[in-house]
Each structure stands twice: as C-alpha cells, then as structure tokens.
Design an enzyme around this catalytic site. Sequence first.
Site, PDB file in Angstrom:
ATOM      1  N   CYS A 107      -0.858   7.378   0.818  1.00  0.00           N
ATOM      2  CA  CYS A 107      -0.889   8.791   0.397  1.00  0.00           C
ATOM      3  C   CYS A 107      -2.069   9.460   1.080  1.00  0.00           C
ATOM      4  CB  CYS A 107      -0.858   8.942  -1.122  1.00  0.00           C
ATOM      5  SG  CYS A 107      -2.057   7.968  -2.050  1.00  0.00           S
ATOM      6  N   SER A 108      -3.102   9.825   0.348  1.00  0.00           N
ATOM      7  CA  SER A 108      -4.205  10.545   0.990  1.00  0.00           C
ATOM      8  C   SER A 108      -5.514  10.300   0.251  1.00  0.00           C
ATOM      9  CB  SER A 108      -3.886  12.039   1.034  1.00  0.00           C
ATOM     10  OG  SER A 108      -3.612  12.515  -0.272  1.00  0.00           O
ATOM     11  N   CYS A 109      -5.685   9.082  -0.292  1.00  0.00           N
ATOM     12  CA  CYS A 109      -6.893   8.783  -1.064  1.00  0.00           C
ATOM     13  C   CYS A 109      -8.152   9.003  -0.218  1.00  0.00           C
ATOM     14  CB  CYS A 109      -6.845   7.338  -1.566  1.00  0.00           C
ATOM     15  SG  CYS A 109      -5.472   7.055  -2.686  1.00  0.00           S
TER      16      CYS A 109
END
Lengths: 196, 93, 93
Positions: A107-109
């Site tokens: 995702c985009s952690c």
Amino acid sequence: MSDDHGSSLISARVRHVEALLESRGLLDAGEIDTRIDEFAAGGTPANGARVVARAWVDDGFRDRLLADANAALPEVGLSMAGGLQEQRLKVVANGPDEHHVLVCTLCSCYPIALLGPSPSWYKSEAYRSRVVRDPRSVLAEFGLDLPAGTRIEVWDASAESRYMVLPRRPEGTEGLTEDQLAGLVTRKGLIGTAAV
Amino acid sequence: MTAYAPGDRVRTRTADPAGHTRLPRYARGATGTVVQVAGSHPLADDRARGLDVPAQPVYHVRFAARDLFGDGDHGVTVELWHDHLDHDTEGRA
Amino acid sequence: MSRINDVGGMAGFPAIVEEPDEPRFHEDWEAHVFALNGALIKRGVYNLDEFRDAQERLPVAQFLGSSYYERWFAAISTLLVEKGVAAPGDLEP
C-alpha cells in the site's frame, strides 16, 4: 487524475457523506476541519532532518536512535504517537558500503506521524513495483548513482513498523551548526532515493 | 508457539490466500533470515476479516534478492507475522 | 488470489514521476477524505486492515483508473454500506 468536473463531483459526494455521518451521530460538527488542521500542524520532513542532524553531531544519540528510535525521539522533542496509534520506528543508517531505501509494496505505509504525507511518487505503482526488484536502476533514475560495491538494502513496510533512513553526513560540513546540518537533509534522503 | 529469534532461517508460506494478506506475493515461499523481533500484533490478515484475534510476534525478515527473484545483489527486508513463517529445515545436516 | 495492490516485482507500470514542490493535498476534498477515514477508524466503524482490504477489493480497472484518494473514498463508501451505516443510495447527493 480527476478533471475539474470529476473533482467537483467527488467533492460534492464527500461533503454529502460527511453531512450524512453527522446526522447519524458518527461525526461531530467541525471534527473533520479539526483533524485537517491537526494534520497540517503535525509531521513534516523537517522533523526527520532534525533527528538526522542530531545523530550526525552526537554519537551517543546516533547509537540510541539506531537501537530504539521510539525511545530516542523524545530527546529531540519528537514521537511516533501522532497518528492513529504509536508506531514502531526503525532507523536504518547508510554507511560507506551500504545504502538503504524504503518502500511499501502493498500500500503506502510511511512514517506520517513524523514526516507528514509521503510524496506521490512514493505511493505510485511505478516506484513500488520496481524498487524492490531493481533498486539500483531506480535510484539511478533519481540521480543517485551508487558505486557497484555499495550494497543496497530495501525495506518493505509490510506490517506495523515504519522506517526512516539516516543518510551519511556529507564531507566538508565540519564547520556547520546542527541547524545548518538539518537544512541539508531532504525528504528523499530520509526515504533513501537521495544521498542526503 | 515458539517465537523465532534473530539469525533463525525461516521460510514464508506458499498459500495463496482468498483475501487480504500482508505477505507480499514476491516473498511467498522464500527463505530468509530473521533479523529482529518487532513487537507483537494481531495478524492483519485476520483483522481485515473482522476477527478479534490475539497478538503474535512480528519479525523483520531479510531475503537475498537472488532468493526472491533469481538474480540481484541487494537485500530486501520484509516485516512478517509469525503465522506467515515456518522454520526452514531444508539443507540442514 | 493476488490482488492489484500487491505490485512488488511487477513489470509494466509507467515511469516514476516526481512532482516538484508537491502540496500535502492536491484538492480540498482529499484532505477531507483523509480526515474522514481517521475519524471513522477512531470511532471503530471499521479498522485500518478492513480499510486496506476494501481498497484491494475494488475492481482492477477501477483501482488503476482512480487516484490515490479516489480509492480511499471508494473504500470508505464500500465499508459504510457493508457495516450497515448507510444504504448505497444514501451516499449519493
């Protein structure tokens, strides 16, 4: 990605959902604006730069930071508790023969509580798909040509920890103050797509 | 459950789950080394299904790119839950 | 089954583009979506893993055709219906 029409359409839908949730008691009046203001006043790359500059001038802090970043951050008045919950931070240090770079392939952690929102390229499929497979050429596209002998370590933020890179202190900066050193550190340096 | 320790060789599960998972596809069925225990949390794969499950250890596991992709001279460290891993017993005397 | 979010090691995406002096949000509604999600998770309407799962379940074409925060809003909308907070028709102005 949205054109102006699409943008006003989704904008209206978002406002509508907010009003609906308020009417059903799931949002307080003004809660969204408060959250937006708090977020704007929260994390920023300047926080990461302060941490890096302190680590460059204070070996003891550097050791504590690398051993347990959450415990060391309060020494510079920072914490990882600003988000939904306190998150574990791991700081990874570049060295003469090793370079670290961060990604979240699922995702985009990103350490938002400390550094604010991530740049769009960090969230893009283009970056996330390639950096884990061929980091050397991705870094070269960012203008970071690493010597062939430099080992690259990629950190995929796939679970609960967040990461930050501790860049190497540039040569010729012996005379700079801690504040001046912090001014050299960029967001890309903290992610690992720039040297500093 | 016996937690893994730094230095342990572990192999990621090969299962192709029906729903959400935090074990990236590129790291499935691969052998790596535990570098650090990173606290314990309920398995995200279960939380995404609305299950209330107990916490389990989470690890930083480093893989050689060669063991993930067949080539490459870099390392990739992925953070994985205990349930994503098995002890790697292959190649041991 | 692997999902479209799980892109590590995948080929075929366009070049990496950097945006100079990128703002925190490009549009006002994006900040609202960001804040809305935080508020709903804090209230326990859904959890962060359910939120990620809801994005991953979007049809692939919609997922790839949507901007970052359009995906977020689609996931929020999905979860509000699934959690019984709203009927699908309630979400349209």
